[in-house]
Design a protein around this motif. Structure first.
Motif, short mmCIF file in Angstrom:
data_model
loop_
_atom_site.label_atom_id
_atom_site.label_comp_id
_atom_site.label_asym_id
_atom_site.label_seq_id
_atom_site.Cartn_x
_atom_site.Cartn_y
_atom_site.Cartn_z
N ALA A 1 -3.63 61.40 72.52
CA ALA A 1 -3.04 60.62 73.61
C ALA A 1 -1.52 60.57 73.48
O ALA A 1 -0.80 60.78 74.46
CB ALA A 1 -3.61 59.21 73.63
N ILE A 2 -1.04 60.32 72.29
CA ILE A 2 0.41 60.25 72.07
C ILE A 2 1.05 61.61 72.32
O ILE A 2 2.09 61.71 72.97
CB ILE A 2 0.73 59.74 70.65
N VAL B 1 3.40 53.54 79.68
CA VAL B 1 2.08 53.71 79.06
C VAL B 1 2.24 54.04 77.57
O VAL B 1 1.55 53.48 76.73
CB VAL B 1 1.27 54.80 79.79
N LEU B 2 3.16 54.96 77.26
CA LEU B 2 3.37 55.34 75.87
C LEU B 2 3.87 54.15 75.05
O LEU B 2 3.40 53.91 73.93
CB LEU B 2 4.36 56.50 75.77
N GLN C 1 -6.14 58.97 68.98
CA GLN C 1 -4.84 58.36 69.25
C GLN C 1 -3.73 59.41 69.25
O GLN C 1 -2.83 59.37 70.07
CB GLN C 1 -4.53 57.27 68.22
N MET D 1 0.36 48.63 70.87
CA MET D 1 -1.01 48.30 70.45
C MET D 1 -1.29 48.82 69.05
O MET D 1 -1.89 48.13 68.23
CB MET D 1 -2.03 48.88 71.43
N SER E 1 3.39 50.91 75.60
CA SER E 1 2.33 49.93 75.36
C SER E 1 1.28 50.47 74.39
O SER E 1 0.73 49.71 73.58
CB SER E 1 1.68 49.48 76.68
N HIS E 2 1.04 51.76 74.43
CA HIS E 2 0.10 52.37 73.47
C HIS E 2 0.63 52.23 72.04
O HIS E 2 -0.11 51.86 71.13
CB HIS E 2 -0.09 53.85 73.83
#
Length: 129
Positions: free
Chosen positions: A5-6, A112-113, A2, A119, A115-116
């Motif tokens: 990705a961030i 995208v960031l 995670q 979540m 919504s990530h």
């Protein structure tokens, strides 16, 4: 996983913001004699950063930054294109198209960031119940 990705998405946002500044500078100097347009090679820089160690490394812009390798980040370069008689090579149509593309890219990465992170927040919140 995670965090990688961030970090990658945050880096993409930073470079897109820098590209926006550079494009704005190009447009602002469209009538400046001998001004040469600039751009950054974002895609190549990101691929290089990810390919070196499969994770983004801390980059410093000052030798006093602790634990960072010294770099200026993405390479800002003068772009060699057809030069007008006044020595300027800024094309307003190209800059506006590039600005629009960069804006869409920034918005997509930001979505995208967001919504990530939502979540992750939902997973944390639901985990407490």
């Amino acid at each position: 996983m995670q965090t990688k990705a961030i970090a990658g998405l945050a880096y993409a946002l930073d470079v897109a913001a820098l590209r926006h500044e550079i494009i704005s500078e190009n447009i602002a100097n469209i009538h400046t004699p001998k001004y040469r347009r600039k751009d950054i090679q974002f895609e190549e820089t990101l691929q290089q950063a990810l390919g070196q160690s499969q994770r983004l490394q801390l980059v410093g812009t000052n030798e006093k930054h602790i634990g960072a390798r010294l770099s200026t980040g993405p390479l800002v370069q003068e772009v060699r294109t057809k030069i007008r008689q006044d020595g300027n090579n800024v094309d307003l149509e190209y800059e506006n198209a590039t600005l629009a593309k960069n804006t869409l890219y920034y918005q997509a990465v930001s979505t995208v960031l967001t919504s990530h992170l939502k979540m992750l927040g939902a997973a944390i919140t639901e985990g407490r119940r």
